[in-house]
Design a protein around this motif. Structure first.
Motif, PDB file in Angstrom:
ATOM      1  N   ARG A 144      26.772   2.647 -24.070  1.00  0.00           N
ATOM      2  CA  ARG A 144      25.530   3.415 -23.941  1.00  0.00           C
ATOM      3  C   ARG A 144      25.608   4.691 -24.775  1.00  0.00           C
ATOM      4  NH1 ARG A 144      21.184   4.449 -20.417  1.00  0.00           N
ATOM      5  NH2 ARG A 144      20.753   6.651 -20.081  1.00  0.00           N
TER       6      ARG A 144
ATOM      7  N   LYS B 163       6.507  11.166 -25.190  1.00  0.00           N
ATOM      8  CA  LYS B 163       7.514  10.999 -24.156  1.00  0.00           C
ATOM      9  C   LYS B 163       8.857  10.566 -24.717  1.00  0.00           C
ATOM     10  CE  LYS B 163       6.590   9.233 -20.246  1.00  0.00           C
ATOM     11  NZ  LYS B 163       6.222   8.339 -19.129  1.00  0.00           N
TER      12      LYS B 163
ATOM     13  N   ASN C 210       9.342   7.520 -26.249  1.00  0.00           N
ATOM     14  CA  ASN C 210       9.463   6.061 -26.314  1.00  0.00           C
ATOM     15  C   ASN C 210       9.493   5.616 -27.771  1.00  0.00           C
ATOM     16  OD1 ASN C 210       9.254   6.021 -23.520  1.00  0.00           O
ATOM     17  ND2 ASN C 210       7.045   5.768 -23.554  1.00  0.00           N
TER      18      ASN C 210
ATOM     19  N   VAL D  68      11.216   6.235 -21.733  1.00  0.00           N
ATOM     20  CA  VAL D  68      11.479   7.389 -20.873  1.00  0.00           C
ATOM     21  C   VAL D  68      10.531   7.314 -19.682  1.00  0.00           C
ATOM     22  CG1 VAL D  68      11.582   9.892 -20.724  1.00  0.00           C
ATOM     23  CG2 VAL D  68      12.169   8.741 -22.875  1.00  0.00           C
TER      24      VAL D  68
ATOM     25  N   ASP E 149       9.246   9.034 -16.114  1.00  0.00           N
ATOM     26  CA  ASP E 149       9.225  10.276 -15.352  1.00  0.00           C
ATOM     27  C   ASP E 149       9.539  10.016 -13.879  1.00  0.00           C
ATOM     28  OD1 ASP E 149       8.547  11.824 -17.540  1.00  0.00           O
ATOM     29  OD2 ASP E 149       6.389  11.585 -17.211  1.00  0.00           O
ATOM     30  N   HIS E 150      10.241  10.958 -13.269  1.00  0.00           N
ATOM     31  CA  HIS E 150      10.450  10.941 -11.819  1.00  0.00           C
ATOM     32  C   HIS E 150       9.384  11.840 -11.197  1.00  0.00           C
ATOM     33  CE1 HIS E 150      14.206   8.757 -11.953  1.00  0.00           C
ATOM     34  NE2 HIS E 150      14.635   9.566 -12.907  1.00  0.00           N
TER      35      HIS E 150
ATOM     36  N   GLY F 254      11.666  15.284 -13.267  1.00  0.00           N
ATOM     37  CA  GLY F 254      12.734  14.887 -14.175  1.00  0.00           C
ATOM     38  C   GLY F 254      12.368  13.583 -14.850  1.00  0.00           C
ATOM     39  N   SER F 255      13.255  13.085 -15.647  1.00  0.00           N
ATOM     40  CA  SER F 255      13.006  11.827 -16.338  1.00  0.00           C
ATOM     41  C   SER F 255      14.332  11.116 -16.596  1.00  0.00           C
ATOM     42  CB  SER F 255      12.273  12.065 -17.660  1.00  0.00           C
ATOM     43  OG  SER F 255      13.063  12.847 -18.546  1.00  0.00           O
ATOM     44  N   LYS F 256      14.234   9.818 -16.851  1.00  0.00           N
ATOM     45  CA  LYS F 256      15.412   9.016 -17.144  1.00  0.00           C
ATOM     46  C   LYS F 256      15.104   8.117 -18.333  1.00  0.00           C
ATOM     47  CE  LYS F 256      18.946   6.151 -14.938  1.00  0.00           C
ATOM     48  NZ  LYS F 256      19.410   5.550 -13.666  1.00  0.00           N
ATOM     49  N   THR F 257      16.060   7.987 -19.212  1.00  0.00           N
ATOM     50  CA  THR F 257      15.880   7.191 -20.422  1.00  0.00           C
ATOM     51  C   THR F 257      16.540   5.833 -20.251  1.00  0.00           C
ATOM     52  OG1 THR F 257      15.891   9.215 -21.762  1.00  0.00           O
ATOM     53  CG2 THR F 257      16.222   7.122 -22.915  1.00  0.00           C
ATOM     54  N   TYR F 258      15.805   4.772 -20.600  1.00  0.00           N
ATOM     55  CA  TYR F 258      16.285   3.405 -20.443  1.00  0.00           C
ATOM     56  C   TYR F 258      16.421   2.743 -21.819  1.00  0.00           C
ATOM     57  CZ  TYR F 258      14.988   3.972 -15.541  1.00  0.00           C
ATOM     58  OH  TYR F 258      14.889   4.413 -14.253  1.00  0.00           O
TER      59      TYR F 258
END
Length: 220
Positions: free
Chosen positions: A63, A89, A91, A107, A109-110, A188-192
């Motif tokens: 990763r 964002k 993407n 990306v 968002d939480h 917050g946010s998380k990237t996949y």
């Protein structure tokens, strides 16, 4: 006795020349007092967990290397063309020249909800109570699933968003939906990372998963 024979096996501890294994309470138990089935299970678990930790570390390195490679590529494009790849964002999608492989970065968002959500709940309850028999059972089910959770300070986000998609013109319902929108907080946010391949340019994309539950091969 050779040094090899005096070394403790995985999970064992040698005290005054005797072999022990520590149990779940932290007590040292003589190895000879442990049932063979329990020792065999312990050996199996230690072997599996060793492989699992190695694989977890390998995925973490993969990763990290992937984000580094993509980041360096984006920097080259920005230097060459003066623009950043992807939307607001972050993407973005990368594809091989033959169109058979691609990597997407998304990306998410939480979202949490503020106190306005309680106002929305009160307005929704007023609507449902007044509509009574005229309200559809499926609508009541959505509202129940949205707000009835294991903890009073939590909600079912998926059902909340489903409420926002309903076309109901009652002014109180519209105020409730506006209160829900005002309650939303991006915390917050998380990237996949997602990987895809296909055998031909006109074939559908197939996900290359790094999820043991979805990975191909092995026991089902």
């Amino acid at each position: 006795m050779s040094q090899l024979n005096t070394l403790p096996a995985p999970g064992e501890t040698i005290v005054n020349g005797s072999r022990y294994m520590r149990d779940a309470k932290g007590s040292l138990v003589p190895v000879e007092a442990i049932k063979p089935a329990h020792k065999l299970e312990d050996e199996m678990l230690r072997k599996i967990m060793g492989h699992a930790r190695d694989l977890s570390a390998q995925i973490a390195r993969f990763r990290g290397h992937t984000f580094t490679d993509l980041g360096e590529f984006d920097a080259l494009l920005e230097q060459e063309y003066g623009s950043t790849r992807g939307g607001k964002k972050g993407n973005r999608t990368y594809q091989s020249f033959d169109g058979l492989m691609k990597v997407s970065v998304s990306v998410a968002d939480h979202i949490d909800f503020g106190p306005q959500l309680q106002i929305a709940k009160q307005l929704i309850d007023e609507c449902l109570n007044e509509w009574a028999a005229d309200s559809r059972p499926e609508l009541r089910a959505i509202v129940t699933r949205a707000f009835n959770t294991d903890r009073p300070d939590q909600v079912n986000r998926g059902e909340i968003f489903m409420l926002l998609r309903l076309a109901i013109e009652d002014p109180r319902w519209l105020r409730a939906m506006e209160a829900i929108r005002e309650a939303m907080r991006v915390t917050g946010s998380k990237t996949y990372l997602r990987f895809y391949q296909r055998p031909a340019p006109d074939a559908p994309w197939e996900a290359v998963t790094i999820d043991m539950a979805k990975a191909k091969g092995g026991a089902s």
